[in-house]
Design an enzyme around this catalytic site. Structure first.
Site, PDB file in Angstrom:
ATOM      1  N   GLU A 102       0.749  -1.187  -0.028  1.00  0.00           N
ATOM      2  CA  GLU A 102       0.043   0.054   0.025  1.00  0.00           C
ATOM      3  C   GLU A 102       0.869   1.368   0.160  1.00  0.00           C
ATOM      4  O   GLU A 102       0.923   1.994   0.872  1.00  0.00           O
ATOM      5  CB  GLU A 102      -1.027   0.204   1.164  1.00  0.00           C
ATOM      6  CG  GLU A 102      -1.782  -1.114   1.483  1.00  0.00           C
ATOM      7  CD  GLU A 102      -2.775  -1.377   0.293  1.00  0.00           C
ATOM      8  OE1 GLU A 102      -2.854  -0.544  -0.709  1.00  0.00           O
ATOM      9  OE2 GLU A 102      -3.404  -2.442   0.090  1.00  0.00           O
ATOM     10  N   LEU A 103       1.755   1.413  -0.969  1.00  0.00           N
ATOM     11  CA  LEU A 103       2.847   2.357  -1.106  1.00  0.00           C
ATOM     12  C   LEU A 103       2.191   3.904  -0.807  1.00  0.00           C
ATOM     13  O   LEU A 103       2.708   4.878  -0.314  1.00  0.00           O
ATOM     14  CB  LEU A 103       3.211   2.345  -2.462  1.00  0.00           C
ATOM     15  CG  LEU A 103       4.462   3.344  -2.704  1.00  0.00           C
ATOM     16  CD1 LEU A 103       5.574   3.138  -1.793  1.00  0.00           C
ATOM     17  CD2 LEU A 103       5.118   3.414  -4.323  1.00  0.00           C
TER      18      LEU A 103
END
Length: 244
Positions: A102-103
């Site tokens: 979940e950059l």
């Protein structure tokens, strides 16, 4: 439904098998989200590949250790960034894989660079893996730059049996009701709605010169940009009777 986390976990697990000195650092922005996401995901990948008998799972510290080689999968949250610098690996081991799940939840490119500077210092070539759902705005910082390989996947590339009829039905309903929202939510397309609200906005000059005897009595603006739909009302009143 794009299988991005499954693909990343399988690739990292398989990669560790080809280098007995390689370790993996897996990160989420918030540490409390690790156990129910990437920690379980990596255990799943190990089992799918038939490697479970070699790896020992511990919750405190949150690690998965290869008892035969001493390799480690280390899980950390960046809500306590100083702990990244204190990670110690067995002699001769290094982080070959660094996975940011979940950059888009992370603070920015600077935060990512700080982690990489600490994690891969002194090691050999490393692979940084970033998985995320593309933000709406095409100008978001997570958009890839140079020296980056991009793999874009969505639910249409996955066997329907893996997702189930409910997932498919919801996607098709949104596609019919709101195509732009469908493109972002299910296809991962940056539709330009986050920060660039009106993607195709054009300004048109109606009067080159406003006569001096005209002036604005009032300017009223209304906007309500919520979720996927746009609303905008602009009212401009010009009084030509009252003196300037």
């Amino acid at each position: 439904g794009s299988m991005k986390s499954s693909t990343a976990s399988l690739g990292i697990s398989a990669g560790l098998e080809h280098d007995e000195n390689a370790c993996a650092l897996v990160l989420r922005k918030v540490g409390d989200t690790l156990r129910g996401s990437v920690f379980e995901q990596m255990q799943w990948a190990i089992d799918v590949l038939g490697l479970g008998e070699h790896w020992r799972v511990t919750v405190s510290p949150m690690e998965i250790v290869n008892e035969r080689t001493g390799q480690k999968m280390v899980f950390k949250g960046l809500d306590e960034p100083k702990k990244i610098k204190s990670i110690k690996l067995p002699f001769g081991k290094y982080f070959k894989h660094v996975w940011f799940e979940e950059l888009d939840e992370f603070a920015g490119e600077g935060e990512i660079e700080n982690v990489l500077d600490s994690a891969i210092r002194g090691g050999r070539a490393a692979l940084c893996v970033c998985t995320y759902n593309p933000p709406k705005s095409a100008n978001n910082w997570v958009n890839p730059g140079k020296s980056v390989f991009v793999h874009h996947s969505d639910y249409t590339m996955v066997p329907a049996a893996w997702l189930g009829p409910t997932f498919i039905k919801r996607a098709e309903e949104l596609k019919a009701r709101n195509p732009r929202a469908y493109e972002h939510t299910y296809l991962g397309i940056a539709t330009g709605e986050g920060g660039a609200v009106f993607k195709a906005l054009n300004f048109v000059l109606l009067l080159r010169k406003l006569p001096l005897h005209l002036f604005f009595l009032g300017l009223q603006l209304f906007d309500f940009f919520f979720v996927h739909d746009f609303n905008l009302l602009t009212v401009i009143t010009i009084d030509t009777k009252r003196p300037p």
